[in-house]
Design an enzyme around this catalytic site. Structure first.
Site, PDB file in Angstrom:
ATOM      1  CG  HIS A  29       4.531   4.270   4.804  1.00 25.80           C
ATOM      2  ND1 HIS A  29       3.926   4.780   5.931  1.00 25.80           N
ATOM      3  CD2 HIS A  29       3.874   3.106   4.545  1.00 25.80           C
ATOM      4  CE1 HIS A  29       2.968   3.963   6.337  1.00 25.80           C
ATOM      5  NE2 HIS A  29       2.914   2.951   5.507  1.00 25.80           N
ATOM      6  CG  HIS A  67      -0.282   0.179   2.543  1.00 23.46           C
ATOM      7  ND1 HIS A  67      -0.100  -0.880   3.395  1.00 23.46           N
ATOM      8  CD2 HIS A  67       0.244   1.253   3.184  1.00 23.46           C
ATOM      9  CE1 HIS A  67       0.508  -0.471   4.493  1.00 23.46           C
ATOM     10  NE2 HIS A  67       0.731   0.828   4.383  1.00 23.46           N
ATOM     11  NE  ARG A  97       1.575  11.049   9.084  1.00 22.32           N
ATOM     12  CZ  ARG A  97       2.707  10.485   8.683  1.00 22.32           C
ATOM     13  NH1 ARG A  97       3.223  10.798   7.512  1.00 22.32           N
ATOM     14  NH2 ARG A  97       3.326   9.611   9.440  1.00 22.32           N
ATOM     15  CG  ASN A 113      -2.293  11.629  12.517  1.00 23.11           C
ATOM     16  OD1 ASN A 113      -2.296  10.510  13.004  1.00 23.11           O
ATOM     17  ND2 ASN A 113      -1.436  11.999  11.590  1.00 23.11           N
ATOM     18  CD  GLU A 152      -1.918   3.225   6.415  1.00 21.57           C
ATOM     19  OE1 GLU A 152      -1.764   3.762   7.522  1.00 21.57           O
ATOM     20  OE2 GLU A 152      -1.113   2.389   5.945  1.00 21.57           O
ATOM     21  CD  GLU A 188       4.413  -0.302   7.195  1.00 27.02           C
ATOM     22  OE1 GLU A 188       4.038  -0.880   8.230  1.00 27.02           O
ATOM     23  OE2 GLU A 188       3.643   0.386   6.480  1.00 27.02           O
TER      24      GLU A 188
END
Length: 146
Positions: free
Chosen positions: A80, A5, A9, A66, A62, A123
């Site tokens: 990432h 993925h 954000r 936050n 994804e 990641e």
């Protein structure tokens, strides 16, 4: 290795869902609200890949929301790229042998972060769960940011 993925954000989850789902036509695969961490994760997939994404959570985007406001500077809104790997310890050692810094070592036997030469966060996720924790990874400290 397999592509898993890309994480982005988002400042406003409702507006982002409208853009990605209503606008681009992506479909929601899963959603996790983490009260302790104060964030929401929403995984999205293209309609033609929805069945695979529902079964494997890949390939997906994804969206990370936050709950506490944060200004994302320096490209921090782009999180990432993620890859599932056969042996996270072997790959991290291979990368270190090539001079790559392991920013977040795989202490848990499941996840690590490195950066590309251009500073893109990558990641690494252990395929099929977790490997037993072992040294030198277990006691290796984080370096920089990821």
């Amino acid at each position: 290795m397999e592509y898993v993925h890309t994480m982005v954000r988002v400042q406003n989850l409702e507006q982002s869902m409208q853009f990605y789902c209503d606008g681009l036509g992506l479909k929601e695969v899963s959603r996790t609200d983490n009260e302790k961490g104060r964030f929401t994760l929403v995984f999205l997939a293209a309609p033609d890949q929805l069945e695979e994404a529902m079964a494997t959570k890949k390939p997906t985007i994804e969206l990370t929301y936050n709950w506490d406001p944060e200004a994302y500077t320096g490209g921090r809104n782009f999180g990432h790229l993620a890859f599932r790997v056969d042996d996270i310890y072997a790959l991290c050692q291979h990368l270190m042998d090539l001079g790559v810094t392991i920013n977040r070592p795989p202490r848990c036997g499941h996840m690590a972060f490195v950066r590309s030469p251009d500073g893109i966060s990558i990641e690494l996720i252990q395929k099929d769960g977790y490997l037993p924790p072992k040294e030198p990874w277990l006691s290796m400290a984080n370096t920089g940011s990821w």
